[in-house]
Structures are given as C-alpha cells and as structure tokens.
Design a protein around this motif. Structure first.
Motif, mmCIF file in Angstrom:
data_model
loop_
_atom_site.group_PDB
_atom_site.id
_atom_site.type_symbol
_atom_site.label_atom_id
_atom_site.label_comp_id
_atom_site.label_asym_id
_atom_site.label_seq_id
_atom_site.Cartn_x
_atom_site.Cartn_y
_atom_site.Cartn_z
ATOM 1 N N PHE A 1 25.388 -5.526 61.679
ATOM 2 C CA PHE A 1 24.250 -5.405 62.590
ATOM 3 C C PHE A 1 22.951 -5.614 61.829
ATOM 4 C CE2 PHE A 1 22.757 -3.396 66.621
ATOM 5 C CZ PHE A 1 21.424 -3.212 66.305
ATOM 6 N N ALA A 2 22.806 -4.917 60.688
ATOM 7 C CA ALA A 2 21.586 -5.028 59.896
ATOM 8 C C ALA A 2 21.393 -6.437 59.351
ATOM 9 C CB ALA A 2 21.622 -4.014 58.746
ATOM 10 N N GLU A 3 22.477 -7.076 58.927
ATOM 11 C CA GLU A 3 22.384 -8.442 58.418
ATOM 12 C C GLU A 3 22.007 -9.414 59.528
ATOM 13 O OE1 GLU A 3 22.722 -9.757 55.161
ATOM 14 O OE2 GLU A 3 22.290 -7.631 54.876
ATOM 15 N N ALA A 4 22.490 -9.156 60.736
ATOM 16 C CA ALA A 4 22.109 -10.007 61.870
ATOM 17 C C ALA A 4 20.623 -9.882 62.151
ATOM 18 C CB ALA A 4 22.925 -9.633 63.102
ATOM 19 N N GLN A 5 20.076 -8.686 62.016
ATOM 20 C CA GLN A 5 18.638 -8.516 62.178
ATOM 21 C C GLN A 5 17.880 -9.246 61.076
ATOM 22 O OE1 GLN A 5 18.038 -4.133 62.775
ATOM 23 N NE2 GLN A 5 17.228 -4.858 64.710
ATOM 24 N N ALA A 6 18.382 -9.137 59.860
ATOM 25 C CA ALA A 6 17.711 -9.773 58.724
ATOM 26 C C ALA A 6 17.741 -11.298 58.825
ATOM 27 C CB ALA A 6 18.358 -9.326 57.418
ATOM 28 N N ALA A 7 18.707 -11.851 59.560
ATOM 29 C CA ALA A 7 18.801 -13.307 59.711
ATOM 30 C C ALA A 7 17.647 -13.877 60.509
ATOM 31 C CB ALA A 7 20.121 -13.684 60.376
ATOM 32 N N LYS A 8 16.989 -13.033 61.324
ATOM 33 C CA LYS A 8 15.795 -13.428 62.094
ATOM 34 C C LYS A 8 16.006 -14.712 62.896
ATOM 35 C CE LYS A 8 12.533 -10.974 59.151
ATOM 36 N NZ LYS A 8 12.402 -9.868 60.136
ATOM 37 N N GLY A 9 17.150 -14.796 63.552
ATOM 38 C CA GLY A 9 17.398 -15.903 64.464
ATOM 39 C C GLY A 9 17.823 -17.202 63.809
ATOM 40 N N ASP A 10 18.090 -17.196 62.510
ATOM 41 C CA ASP A 10 18.527 -18.412 61.834
ATOM 42 C C ASP A 10 19.971 -18.735 62.242
ATOM 43 O OD1 ASP A 10 20.084 -19.557 59.210
ATOM 44 O OD2 ASP A 10 18.060 -20.385 59.372
ATOM 45 N N GLY B 1 22.719 -6.965 67.033
ATOM 46 C CA GLY B 1 21.694 -6.955 65.992
ATOM 47 C C GLY B 1 20.727 -8.114 66.112
ATOM 48 N N ALA B 2 21.260 -9.302 66.368
ATOM 49 C CA ALA B 2 20.407 -10.480 66.495
ATOM 50 C C ALA B 2 19.476 -10.376 67.696
ATOM 51 C CB ALA B 2 21.270 -11.734 66.601
ATOM 52 N N VAL B 3 20.003 -9.884 68.813
ATOM 53 C CA VAL B 3 19.181 -9.768 70.019
ATOM 54 C C VAL B 3 18.135 -8.667 69.853
ATOM 55 C CG1 VAL B 3 19.233 -9.202 72.474
ATOM 56 C CG2 VAL B 3 20.951 -10.742 71.523
ATOM 57 N N ALA B 4 18.505 -7.572 69.208
ATOM 58 C CA ALA B 4 17.543 -6.488 68.972
ATOM 59 C C ALA B 4 16.386 -6.976 68.107
ATOM 60 C CB ALA B 4 18.238 -5.301 68.309
ATOM 61 N N GLU B 5 16.685 -7.739 67.056
ATOM 62 C CA GLU B 5 15.622 -8.264 66.193
ATOM 63 C C GLU B 5 14.741 -9.234 66.959
ATOM 64 O OE1 GLU B 5 13.249 -10.643 63.789
ATOM 65 O OE2 GLU B 5 14.961 -11.479 64.916
ATOM 66 N N ALA B 6 15.353 -10.050 67.816
ATOM 67 C CA ALA B 6 14.581 -11.022 68.578
ATOM 68 C C ALA B 6 13.568 -10.346 69.493
ATOM 69 C CB ALA B 6 15.521 -11.899 69.404
ATOM 70 N N SER C 1 19.292 -1.016 54.694
ATOM 71 C CA SER C 1 18.913 -1.569 53.392
ATOM 72 C C SER C 1 20.116 -2.085 52.615
ATOM 73 C CB SER C 1 18.184 -0.498 52.563
ATOM 74 O OG SER C 1 19.008 0.631 52.363
ATOM 75 N N ALA C 2 21.257 -2.208 53.274
ATOM 76 C CA ALA C 2 22.480 -2.677 52.614
ATOM 77 C C ALA C 2 22.516 -4.197 52.575
ATOM 78 C CB ALA C 2 23.710 -2.130 53.339
#
Length: 223
Positions: free
Chosen positions: A67-76, A133-138, A193-194
């Motif tokens: 989930f955290a890594e999907a957020q960190a990807a920032k839609g890439d 995670g990706a949708v939450a970051e978006a 932070s992982a």
C-alpha cells in the motif's frame, strides 16, 4: 482550506473502506476459517492473537508495505505495474491470489465513481492494497492515515469473520479492535517509511491454513 480537504479525505476513506463498498470482502477469511476448523483459533483471545500476528508479521504487514509503495509510486504506470506483479507473486496460495486480485479489481471498478487519471495507470490485474494505495495517493490522502484506515478495515473484516465462525461475540470483537489500535498505529507508521526490502512474512501456520482451506469441503468463505 485544509479543514475542508481533511474532511473530504476522511469521507472518501470511509466510503472506500466501508463494509458497504462493493468489493465483496465479506466473502473471504484469509485462511481463518481453516484455522478455526483445525482449532488453531478457538475463542476471542486466540482470534486476537491470530489477527495481531498477521498484522505484525504476516499478510497484513506485506499488504501495508505494498500500500505504502503504491502511494510512493505517485501514479507512475510502470512502477505500479511492477508493484502489482510483486504483490500477486507474494500470494502464498491460490485462494490468497484470488482474494487480493478479486478485491483489487472490484475496488478499481467501484472507485471510478471518483474519476482520476490514476485509473489509466493501474494494471487490470492489481492486488487490493496496491489499488487502494494508488487511489488514496491520487486523492492526496496522507500515507499514515490511509494505512491506518486500511489496516482497521482489514482487521474489522477478520473480526467479522471470527464472529460468523462462532469464536467471538460482537462485544468481544469490538474489544479486540480497541486493544489492537496501538499495533495498527505502529504498523501504519513503520510501513509508511518501509521499502520493498521489508516485505516478508513469518506466519507459517497461517500460510498452511490458507493452503488447507483450498481443499476444505464444507465452508462459509472463499478463502
């Protein structure tokens, strides 16, 4: 308008992670049904231990990192595709693979009610934590609050499954969630932070239970 944005984020998290959101999470127990069948989980205390172990050392920890890594990807799109492939490869049984893939697809289909370009970047075969995670970051939702809400929803589903399997009552289930709040907060903070190097589980009994559930004849849940 920070207050308005925070309220919007809260409302969206509540919608996406509500039991009423049409992903079908109620149909899965993540191997808990087999654990009850094999008497590894027999009461509220052992249900709490089972869920807390999954949270700190098992599939829920891996899901939190994904989930955290999907957020960190920032839609890439490339990063999200690689992460989705990794998440599916980590599924330790056919039913675990089915669960995370089915929930991911259903979440993406329903979450398009909030249109965003991120949906074009997500692969069709996307594990549930990567999709959320990706949708939450978006939608500009912070990592730790989003992770905490995601983990709370996952544990709530586990408690609900335990209640339906007859090992705990409703008041006991609420008490389990209350006692696990510090663990959820800690795991959310650590996962935020992982890195992928932190992926990994140490829950052999849970993995075996998930595998054994695949050949269980009479059952309530799909996993």
């Amino acid at each position: 308008m920070p207050g308005a944005l925070e309220t919007q984020a809260l409302l969206r998290l509540m919608a996406w992670l509500s039991p009423a959101f049409p992903v079908g999470g109620f149909a899965y127990s993540g191997g808990l049904e087999r654990a009850v069948h094999d008497r590894l989980v027999t009461d509220a205390a052992s249900l709490e231990q089972w869920l807390s172990t999954l949270l700190a050392h098992g599939t829920l920890w891996n899901d939190a990192v994904l989930f955290a890594e999907a957020q960190a990807a920032k839609g890439d799109a490339g990063a999200l595709t690689e992460l989705a492939d990794l998440g599916l490869a980590l599924a330790g049984s056919a039913e675990r693979h089915l669960e995370t893939l089915s929930l991911g697809r259903a979440f993406i289909a329903a979450a398009t009610a909030w249109p965003h370009p991120v949906f074009a970047a997500l692969p069709r075969d996307c594990p549930y934590p990567v999709a959320v995670g990706a949708v939450a970051e978006a939608h500009a939702i912070g990592a730790v609050p989003a992770l905490a809400a995601f983990l709370h929803a996952a544990l709530s589903q586990g408690v609900s499954a335990g209640i339906r399997l007859g090992v705990a009552g409703q008041q006991q289930g609420v008490a389990i969630l209350a006692r696990l709040e510090p663990v959820m907060a800690d795991v959310a903070a650590r996962a935020a932070s992982a890195s992928p190097d932190d992926l990994g589980t140490a829950t052999v009994q849970a993995d075996i239970a998930s595998l054994r559930h695949e050949v269980q004849v009479s059952r309530l849940f799909r996993s």
